[in-house]
Write an enzyme that holds these catalytic residues in place. Structure first.
Site, PDB file in Angstrom:
ATOM      1  N   TYR A  62       0.838  -1.198   0.000  1.00 39.85           N
ATOM      2  CA  TYR A  62       0.000   0.000   0.000  1.00 39.85           C
ATOM      3  C   TYR A  62       0.873   1.249   0.000  1.00 39.85           C
ATOM      4  O   TYR A  62       2.081   1.186   0.217  1.00 39.85           O
ATOM      5  CB  TYR A  62      -0.952   0.014   1.207  1.00 39.85           C
ATOM      6  CG  TYR A  62      -0.256   0.212   2.524  1.00 39.85           C
ATOM      7  CD1 TYR A  62      -0.109   1.499   3.051  1.00 39.85           C
ATOM      8  CD2 TYR A  62       0.277  -0.851   3.235  1.00 39.85           C
ATOM      9  CE1 TYR A  62       0.556   1.696   4.254  1.00 39.85           C
ATOM     10  CE2 TYR A  62       0.928  -0.656   4.430  1.00 39.85           C
ATOM     11  CZ  TYR A  62       1.062   0.617   4.936  1.00 39.85           C
ATOM     12  OH  TYR A  62       1.724   0.817   6.122  1.00 39.85           O
ATOM     13  N   CYS A  63       0.235   2.393  -0.252  1.00 39.41           N
ATOM     14  CA  CYS A  63       0.925   3.689  -0.249  1.00 39.41           C
ATOM     15  C   CYS A  63      -0.080   4.764   0.163  1.00 39.41           C
ATOM     16  O   CYS A  63      -1.053   4.468   0.853  1.00 39.41           O
ATOM     17  CB  CYS A  63       1.554   3.973  -1.611  1.00 39.41           C
ATOM     18  SG  CYS A  63       0.354   4.164  -2.953  1.00 39.41           S
ATOM     19  N   ALA A  64       0.130   5.988  -0.272  1.00 42.89           N
ATOM     20  CA  ALA A  64      -0.769   7.084   0.095  1.00 42.89           C
ATOM     21  C   ALA A  64      -2.008   7.138  -0.792  1.00 42.89           C
ATOM     22  O   ALA A  64      -3.119   7.318  -0.304  1.00 42.89           O
ATOM     23  CB  ALA A  64      -0.032   8.422   0.047  1.00 42.89           C
TER      24      ALA A  64
END
Length: 100
Positions: A62-64
């Site tokens: 995941y990321c932003a």
């Protein structure tokens, strides 16, 4: 590649998959999934095989916003990791986060 729902990611993590946060360290420090490993996208190619030599190991990425996680999942799969899922954005995670 489809983004998995947080409930599916939670189940995968409970069953032994590793949460991989591909944001920068300062972003990671501001909050991340419990137990997540910070592996910034710009270091993925250099570090992934050292951190995760078993390419059968489950990874939830995941990321932003979902853009970096999508690139990371694509790269990992193209380099032989088989059990990799894209959760997309950390903002979708409703179960609480940790701070560094």
């Amino acid at each position: 590649m489809p983004i998995i729902q947080p409930s599916e990611a939670k189940q995968l993590l409970e069953n032994g998959a590793e949460a991989i946060d591909v944001r920068q360290p300062q972003e990671f420090a501001s909050g991340h999934l419990p137990g997540a490993t910070n592996l910034p996208l710009d270091q993925l190619a250099d570090i992934a095989s050292v951190m995760f030599p078993n390419k059968e190991y489950g990874l939830v990425v995941y990321c932003a916003s979902g853009a970096r996680s999508a690139r990371a999942v694509q790269w990992l799969k193209s380099h032989g990791w088989r059990n990799v899922w894209d959760m997309g954005s950390l903002a979708a995670w409703p179960y609480g986060i940790e701070h560094a």
